[in-house]
Design a protein around this motif. Sequence first.
Motif, short mmCIF file in Angstrom:
data_model
loop_
_atom_site.label_atom_id
_atom_site.label_comp_id
_atom_site.label_asym_id
_atom_site.label_seq_id
_atom_site.Cartn_x
_atom_site.Cartn_y
_atom_site.Cartn_z
N MET A 1 1.00 -1.10 0.00
CA MET A 1 -0.03 -0.25 0.01
C MET A 1 0.81 1.18 -0.23
O MET A 1 1.88 1.27 0.81
CB MET A 1 -0.92 -0.04 1.01
N THR A 2 0.39 2.10 -0.76
CA THR A 2 1.45 3.29 -0.92
C THR A 2 0.97 4.43 0.20
O THR A 2 -0.28 4.25 0.82
CB THR A 2 1.13 4.22 -2.26
N HIS A 3 1.95 5.55 0.48
CA HIS A 3 1.38 6.44 1.48
C HIS A 3 0.05 6.88 1.34
O HIS A 3 -0.79 7.05 2.14
CB HIS A 3 2.45 7.34 1.46
N ASP A 4 -0.22 7.45 0.02
CA ASP A 4 -1.61 8.20 -0.20
C ASP A 4 -2.79 6.93 -0.07
O ASP A 4 -4.09 7.45 0.19
CB ASP A 4 -1.71 8.53 -1.91
N GLU A 5 -2.60 5.65 -0.29
CA GLU A 5 -3.74 4.90 -0.32
C GLU A 5 -3.75 4.56 1.16
O GLU A 5 -4.88 4.52 1.59
CB GLU A 5 -3.32 3.45 -0.93
N ILE A 6 -2.89 4.60 2.02
CA ILE A 6 -3.10 4.37 3.22
C ILE A 6 -3.88 5.52 3.97
O ILE A 6 -4.81 5.49 4.72
CB ILE A 6 -1.69 4.50 4.26
N PHE A 7 -3.52 6.85 3.71
CA PHE A 7 -4.22 7.92 4.12
C PHE A 7 -5.71 7.95 3.54
O PHE A 7 -6.71 8.30 4.26
CB PHE A 7 -3.78 9.31 4.05
N ALA A 8 -5.89 7.67 2.43
CA ALA A 8 -7.43 7.39 1.87
C ALA A 8 -8.16 6.54 2.48
O ALA A 8 -9.21 6.78 2.83
CB ALA A 8 -7.12 7.10 0.23
N GLU A 9 -7.45 5.40 2.89
CA GLU A 9 -8.14 4.20 3.69
C GLU A 9 -8.58 4.71 4.91
O GLU A 9 -9.78 4.61 5.53
CB GLU A 9 -7.36 2.95 3.76
N TRP A 10 -7.74 5.54 5.67
CA TRP A 10 -7.81 5.89 6.90
C TRP A 10 -9.14 7.12 6.99
O TRP A 10 -9.83 6.89 7.75
CB TRP A 10 -6.61 6.62 7.74
N GLU A 11 -8.90 7.86 5.92
CA GLU A 11 -10.18 8.99 5.76
C GLU A 11 -11.51 8.05 5.68
O GLU A 11 -12.38 8.63 6.27
CB GLU A 11 -9.76 9.91 4.61
N LYS A 12 -11.79 7.21 4.96
CA LYS A 12 -12.83 6.31 4.45
C LYS A 12 -13.26 5.85 5.81
O LYS A 12 -14.36 5.75 6.44
CB LYS A 12 -12.63 5.30 3.57
N ARG A 13 -12.25 5.19 6.73
CA ARG A 13 -12.59 4.62 7.80
C ARG A 13 -13.11 5.47 8.90
O ARG A 13 -14.05 5.43 9.78
CB ARG A 13 -11.44 3.67 8.52
N ALA A 14 -12.61 6.78 8.85
CA ALA A 14 -12.84 7.86 9.90
C ALA A 14 -14.27 8.25 9.67
O ALA A 14 -15.33 8.26 10.45
CB ALA A 14 -11.90 8.95 9.94
N ILE A 15 -14.55 8.55 8.04
CA ILE A 15 -15.96 9.24 8.05
C ILE A 15 -16.90 7.81 8.02
O ILE A 15 -18.03 8.25 8.65
CB ILE A 15 -15.87 9.35 6.32
N ALA A 16 -16.64 6.86 7.87
CA ALA A 16 -17.52 5.55 8.06
C ALA A 16 -18.00 5.39 9.69
O ALA A 16 -19.04 5.11 10.17
CB ALA A 16 -16.97 4.45 7.47
N GLY A 17 -16.89 5.71 10.51
CA GLY A 17 -16.90 5.77 11.88
C GLY A 17 -17.67 6.86 12.68
O GLY A 17 -17.61 6.96 13.66
N GLY A 18 -17.76 7.94 11.59
CA GLY A 18 -18.27 9.16 12.31
C GLY A 18 -17.32 9.93 13.22
O GLY A 18 -17.97 10.63 14.05
N PHE A 19 -16.09 9.96 12.78
CA PHE A 19 -15.19 10.72 13.90
C PHE A 19 -14.26 11.30 12.67
O PHE A 19 -14.12 10.79 11.48
CB PHE A 19 -14.45 9.82 14.91
#
Length: 94
Positions: A1-19
């Motif tokens: 996973m690239t740097h950008d992919e890691i942060f994109a995944e983290w952003e999706k998880r945060a949005i999905a979790g409501g934080f």
Amino acid sequence: MTHDEIFAEWEKRAIAGGFALSDVRKQAGVHAANFSNWRTGKGGMTLASIQKIEAAFSVLEAVATCGVCDRRADRPECEACTRSDCGLRQKEAA
């Protein structure tokens, strides 16, 4: 996973979790400047850093949510929920 992919995944998880990602950063005990540097590619993330962020996600994602209204139990508006079908209210009543 690239740097950008890691942060994109983290952003999706945060949005999905409501934080916000800042909530994750704080939970992980990562200084805002370090997190910003990681995000912009100015600083290198170590495996230990990634593991700290992943552990913080695990904690934040474990907070109870209502399956009906999708409110999080730790949010003030959830305390005022009056929906008769609120899954959290039912759990508390049991």
